[in-house]
Scaffold this motif. Structure first.
Motif, PDB file in Angstrom:
ATOM      1  N   UNK A 106       0.851  -1.188   0.000  1.00  0.00           N
ATOM      2  CA  UNK A 106       0.000   0.000   0.000  1.00  0.00           C
ATOM      3  C   UNK A 106       0.884   1.235   0.000  1.00  0.00           C
ATOM      4  N   UNK A 107       0.765   2.050   1.049  1.00  0.00           N
ATOM      5  CA  UNK A 107       1.625   3.240   1.147  1.00  0.00           C
ATOM      6  C   UNK A 107       2.809   3.024   2.088  1.00  0.00           C
ATOM      7  N   UNK A 108       3.037   1.775   2.512  1.00  0.00           N
ATOM      8  CA  UNK A 108       4.124   1.455   3.447  1.00  0.00           C
ATOM      9  C   UNK A 108       5.372   1.014   2.677  1.00  0.00           C
ATOM     10  N   UNK A 109       6.457   1.793   2.799  1.00  0.00           N
ATOM     11  CA  UNK A 109       7.739   1.453   2.186  1.00  0.00           C
ATOM     12  C   UNK A 109       8.560   0.694   3.213  1.00  0.00           C
ATOM     13  N   UNK A 110       9.096  -0.480   2.819  1.00  0.00           N
ATOM     14  CA  UNK A 110       9.872  -1.317   3.741  1.00  0.00           C
ATOM     15  C   UNK A 110      11.240  -1.592   3.137  1.00  0.00           C
ATOM     16  N   UNK A 111      12.282  -1.325   3.935  1.00  0.00           N
ATOM     17  CA  UNK A 111      13.665  -1.663   3.580  1.00  0.00           C
ATOM     18  C   UNK A 111      14.115  -2.686   4.612  1.00  0.00           C
ATOM     19  N   UNK A 112      14.512  -3.864   4.162  1.00  0.00           N
ATOM     20  CA  UNK A 112      14.938  -4.907   5.101  1.00  0.00           C
ATOM     21  C   UNK A 112      16.070  -5.704   4.476  1.00  0.00           C
ATOM     22  N   UNK A 113      16.694  -6.540   5.292  1.00  0.00           N
ATOM     23  CA  UNK A 113      17.770  -7.376   4.794  1.00  0.00           C
ATOM     24  C   UNK A 113      18.631  -7.904   5.910  1.00  0.00           C
ATOM     25  N   UNK A 114      19.845  -8.309   5.535  1.00  0.00           N
ATOM     26  CA  UNK A 114      20.747  -8.886   6.520  1.00  0.00           C
ATOM     27  C   UNK A 114      22.193  -8.553   6.177  1.00  0.00           C
ATOM     28  N   UNK A 115      22.956  -8.223   7.198  1.00  0.00           N
ATOM     29  CA  UNK A 115      24.403  -8.032   7.064  1.00  0.00           C
ATOM     30  C   UNK A 115      25.045  -9.289   7.616  1.00  0.00           C
ATOM     31  N   UNK A 116      25.752  -9.985   6.755  1.00  0.00           N
ATOM     32  CA  UNK A 116      26.322 -11.283   7.141  1.00  0.00           C
ATOM     33  C   UNK A 116      27.748 -11.128   7.667  1.00  0.00           C
ATOM     34  N   UNK A 117      28.097 -11.968   8.637  1.00  0.00           N
ATOM     35  CA  UNK A 117      29.448 -11.946   9.214  1.00  0.00           C
ATOM     36  C   UNK A 117      30.445 -12.453   8.186  1.00  0.00           C
ATOM     37  N   UNK A 118      31.653 -11.895   8.225  1.00  0.00           N
ATOM     38  CA  UNK A 118      32.690 -12.282   7.273  1.00  0.00           C
ATOM     39  C   UNK A 118      33.365 -13.587   7.643  1.00  0.00           C
ATOM     40  N   UNK A 119      33.433 -13.917   8.924  1.00  0.00           N
ATOM     41  CA  UNK A 119      34.051 -15.168   9.358  1.00  0.00           C
ATOM     42  C   UNK A 119      33.392 -15.606  10.658  1.00  0.00           C
ATOM     43  N   UNK A 120      33.655 -16.844  11.045  1.00  0.00           N
ATOM     44  CA  UNK A 120      33.079 -17.325  12.304  1.00  0.00           C
ATOM     45  C   UNK A 120      33.996 -16.949  13.453  1.00  0.00           C
ATOM     46  N   UNK A 121      33.441 -16.874  14.633  1.00  0.00           N
ATOM     47  CA  UNK A 121      34.205 -16.462  15.803  1.00  0.00           C
ATOM     48  C   UNK A 121      35.236 -17.504  16.227  1.00  0.00           C
ATOM     49  N   UNK A 122      35.043 -18.739  15.833  1.00  0.00           N
ATOM     50  CA  UNK A 122      35.946 -19.803  16.256  1.00  0.00           C
ATOM     51  C   UNK A 122      37.274 -19.792  15.503  1.00  0.00           C
ATOM     52  N   UNK A 123      37.325 -19.088  14.367  1.00  0.00           N
ATOM     53  CA  UNK A 123      38.531 -19.110  13.545  1.00  0.00           C
ATOM     54  C   UNK A 123      39.663 -18.249  14.099  1.00  0.00           C
ATOM     55  N   UNK A 124      39.353 -17.290  14.965  1.00  0.00           N
ATOM     56  CA  UNK A 124      40.358 -16.328  15.416  1.00  0.00           C
ATOM     57  C   UNK A 124      40.179 -16.047  16.900  1.00  0.00           C
ATOM     58  N   UNK A 125      41.239 -15.518  17.507  1.00  0.00           N
ATOM     59  CA  UNK A 125      41.150 -15.002  18.873  1.00  0.00           C
ATOM     60  C   UNK A 125      40.852 -13.512  18.769  1.00  0.00           C
ATOM     61  N   UNK A 126      39.626 -13.130  19.073  1.00  0.00           N
ATOM     62  CA  UNK A 126      39.198 -11.749  18.914  1.00  0.00           C
ATOM     63  C   UNK A 126      39.641 -10.910  20.109  1.00  0.00           C
ATOM     64  N   UNK A 127      40.141  -9.707  19.838  1.00  0.00           N
ATOM     65  CA  UNK A 127      40.532  -8.766  20.887  1.00  0.00           C
ATOM     66  C   UNK A 127      39.515  -7.632  21.008  1.00  0.00           C
ATOM     67  N   UNK A 128      39.036  -7.142  19.872  1.00  0.00           N
ATOM     68  CA  UNK A 128      38.026  -6.094  19.847  1.00  0.00           C
ATOM     69  C   UNK A 128      37.005  -6.488  18.790  1.00  0.00           C
TER      70      UNK A 128
END
Length: 172
Positions: A77-99
């Motif tokens: 109707x008159x409702x504009x919707x913007x949606x989606x997903x931002x996907x992670x580049x890698x899994x958390x298990x692959x690296x030791x994250x500091x920040x």
């Protein structure tokens, strides 16, 4: 119990209650914001700008790091919707994250338009992380300026007041 001194000698720093209060508020806000994700993307609402021209509405939405194929723009109707997903580049298990401050996940933003767009009235472009939408107004929604004549004097009254007043204590 002694109260803090509000004056000082040259060797002793003064207690400033406003500085202490400001430090407490800043610490509380910092603690509150540490666990939250970015409000502009990732399980939130993207930042948008909306502008109106004579013939169209122009909407831009910031979607940094989002692939074009992961964005959906729709009209209900008159409702504009913007949606989606931002996907992670890698899994958390692959690296030791500091920040880790970047956020990932789904996003959703909707807005009501002051008209229902016609078929083919919306054009979308995605460039450098910014979604550009042009929504053409239907011919009946394009504003035209009309000049209203101004008359002098008091306006005519819808309910004229009778000049006769009812005397107190007597029925009408």
């Amino acid at each position: 119990m002694s109260l803090p001194r509000l004056w000082t000698t040259s060797q002793e720093p003064a207690f400033d209650p406003f500085r202490a209060m400001r430090r407490e508020v800043e610490d509380a806000l910092r603690a509150f914001n540490q666990g939250s994700s970015s409000p502009s993307i990732g399980a939130g609402e993207p930042a948008i700008n909306v502008a109106e021209t004579k013939d169209a509405f122009e909407v831009t939405a910031e979607l940094p790091g989002v692939d074009e194929k992961d964005i959906k723009v729709s009209l209900d109707g008159n409702q504009l919707v913007i949606s989606g997903e931002k996907r992670a580049e890698s899994t958390k298990d692959e690296k030791n994250w500091h920040v880790e401050e970047r956020s990932y996940g789904s996003f959703y933003r909707s807005m009501s338009l002051p008209f229902e767009p016609e078929d083919g009235a919306v054009e979308a472009h995605f460039d450098k992380g910014v979604l550009h939408l042009a929504i053409n107004k239907p011919a009946k929604a394009v504003k035209t300026t009309k000049t209203i004549d101004i008359k002098t004097g008091a306006p005519p009254s819808a309910n004229p007041v009778s000049d006769k007043a009812t005397a107190p204590g007597k029925a009408a």
